[in-house]
Design a protein around this motif. Structure first.
Motif, PDB file in Angstrom:
ATOM      1  N   UNK A  64      32.986  47.681  -4.905  1.00 56.19           N
ATOM      2  CA  UNK A  64      34.422  47.882  -4.709  1.00 56.19           C
ATOM      3  C   UNK A  64      34.954  48.928  -5.678  1.00 56.19           C
ATOM      4  N   UNK A  65      34.254  49.103  -6.822  1.00 58.47           N
ATOM      5  CA  UNK A  65      34.696  50.063  -7.845  1.00 58.47           C
ATOM      6  C   UNK A  65      33.461  50.589  -8.563  1.00 58.47           C
ATOM      7  N   UNK A  66      33.566  51.798  -9.105  1.00 61.66           N
ATOM      8  CA  UNK A  66      32.400  52.420  -9.763  1.00 61.66           C
ATOM      9  C   UNK A  66      31.915  51.647 -10.990  1.00 61.66           C
ATOM     10  N   UNK A  67      32.822  50.943 -11.708  1.00 64.72           N
ATOM     11  CA  UNK A  67      32.404  50.265 -12.947  1.00 64.72           C
ATOM     12  C   UNK A  67      31.928  48.837 -12.692  1.00 64.72           C
ATOM     13  N   UNK A  68      31.681  48.470 -11.431  1.00 60.72           N
ATOM     14  CA  UNK A  68      31.145  47.141 -11.094  1.00 60.72           C
ATOM     15  C   UNK A  68      29.628  47.131 -11.277  1.00 60.72           C
ATOM     16  N   UNK A  69      29.034  45.925 -11.228  1.00 61.53           N
ATOM     17  CA  UNK A  69      27.574  45.807 -11.364  1.00 61.53           C
ATOM     18  C   UNK A  69      26.857  46.672 -10.321  1.00 61.53           C
ATOM     19  N   UNK A  70      27.314  46.621  -9.082  1.00 59.56           N
ATOM     20  CA  UNK A  70      26.646  47.401  -8.025  1.00 59.56           C
ATOM     21  C   UNK A  70      26.947  48.906  -8.186  1.00 59.56           C
ATOM     22  N   UNK A  71      28.165  49.233  -8.590  1.00 59.26           N
ATOM     23  CA  UNK A  71      28.497  50.644  -8.834  1.00 59.26           C
ATOM     24  C   UNK A  71      27.591  51.251  -9.887  1.00 59.26           C
ATOM     25  N   UNK A  72      27.394  50.501 -10.971  1.00 62.58           N
ATOM     26  CA  UNK A  72      26.526  51.003 -12.059  1.00 62.58           C
ATOM     27  C   UNK A  72      25.073  51.089 -11.606  1.00 62.58           C
ATOM     28  N   UNK A  73      24.643  50.096 -10.830  1.00 62.57           N
ATOM     29  CA  UNK A  73      23.265  50.096 -10.335  1.00 62.57           C
ATOM     30  C   UNK A  73      23.018  51.325  -9.454  1.00 62.57           C
ATOM     31  N   UNK A  74      23.969  51.622  -8.570  1.00 62.99           N
ATOM     32  CA  UNK A  74      23.817  52.783  -7.684  1.00 62.99           C
ATOM     33  C   UNK A  74      23.755  54.075  -8.493  1.00 62.99           C
ATOM     34  N   UNK A  75      24.579  54.159  -9.541  1.00 64.79           N
ATOM     35  CA  UNK A  75      24.577  55.348 -10.399  1.00 64.79           C
ATOM     36  C   UNK A  75      23.236  55.535 -11.087  1.00 64.79           C
ATOM     37  N   UNK A  76      22.710  54.428 -11.618  1.00 61.72           N
ATOM     38  CA  UNK A  76      21.501  54.509 -12.441  1.00 61.72           C
ATOM     39  C   UNK A  76      20.248  54.612 -11.595  1.00 61.72           C
ATOM     40  N   UNK A  77      20.177  53.797 -10.533  1.00 61.86           N
ATOM     41  CA  UNK A  77      18.917  53.609  -9.797  1.00 61.86           C
ATOM     42  C   UNK A  77      18.966  54.182  -8.392  1.00 61.86           C
ATOM     43  N   UNK A  78      20.171  54.272  -7.853  1.00 64.02           N
ATOM     44  CA  UNK A  78      20.298  54.626  -6.440  1.00 64.02           C
ATOM     45  C   UNK A  78      20.188  53.372  -5.598  1.00 64.02           C
ATOM     46  N   UNK A  79      20.343  53.494  -4.267  1.00 67.17           N
ATOM     47  CA  UNK A  79      20.277  52.325  -3.406  1.00 67.17           C
ATOM     48  C   UNK A  79      18.905  51.671  -3.459  1.00 67.17           C
ATOM     49  N   UNK A  80      18.867  50.349  -3.308  1.00 63.50           N
ATOM     50  CA  UNK A  80      17.584  49.640  -3.310  1.00 63.50           C
ATOM     51  C   UNK A  80      17.772  48.192  -3.723  1.00 63.50           C
TER      52      UNK A  80
END
Ligand code: V0V
Length: 143
Positions: A64-80
């Protein structure tokens, strides 16, 4: 005690795109969708269209926002794959057992997960690089 694999969670940038991909490619369809503001996610639980109803679910997680757990994961690791979730009878009891074994649980008390479930997480650094979620199912279906 751990009863079974509840779901495997996959981080995606766009939930609607991912839902179409899983439906058209693998025949997996959403049985449940919700927004969890506290976790910062829009998510869906998928099952095979004509599959074994007791199968583990596939969870699609979009930020929902870039600073969420999933937002950070996508930034660091990409989808997966972002998490492996187990069904437990009692999330407080299993959390206490794992704490006693020296593992860090992310929350002192369980929080609200999908469909009224109660959840906690083991820190990935204490579980071989895997973010482990404990799920005590709610009243609304499988998880
Ligand atoms: C981070 N790391 C991971 C990881 N996330 N490793 C494996 N799997 C993951 N998902 C690694 C990261 O690469 C770092 O490794 C190290 O952990 C510390 O990272 P960090 O900088 O502290 O990372 P953060 O700030 O992104 O936080 C990571 C945690 C965070 C796990 C603490 O994502 C969190 O609070 N997760 C729990 C909540 C959650 O995931 N909510 C979304 C799903 P190096 O670089 O130090 O080696 S909500 C949900 O599942 C629901 C509603 C449900 O199922 O019902």
């Amino acid at each position: 005690a751990i009863r079974r694999i509840d779901h495997v969670g996959i981080a995606v940038a766009d939930l609607d795109e991912a839902l179409a991909f899983y439906r058209d490619t693998f025949g997996l369809i959403a049985e449940h969708e919700e927004i969890n503001e506290e976790q910062g996610v829009r998510e869906a639980m998928l099952v095979p269209a004509d599959g074994d109803p007791s199968t583990a679910r596939l969870q699609l997680l979009a930020p929902l926002r870039p600073d969420s757990a999933i937002g950070k994961f996508l930034d660091r690791t990409g989808p997966g794959i972002q998490q492996m979730a187990y069904t437990v009878d009692d999330v407080e009891e299993t959390s206490a057992e794992l704490r006693a074994k020296g593992l860090r649980l992310l929350y002192d008390a369980p929080r609200r997960g999908t469909a009224g479930s109660r959840i906690n997480f083991v820190h990935p650094k204490d579980a071989g690089g895997v973010l482990v979620e404990l799920v005590e199912p709610g009243g609304l279906g499988h998880s």
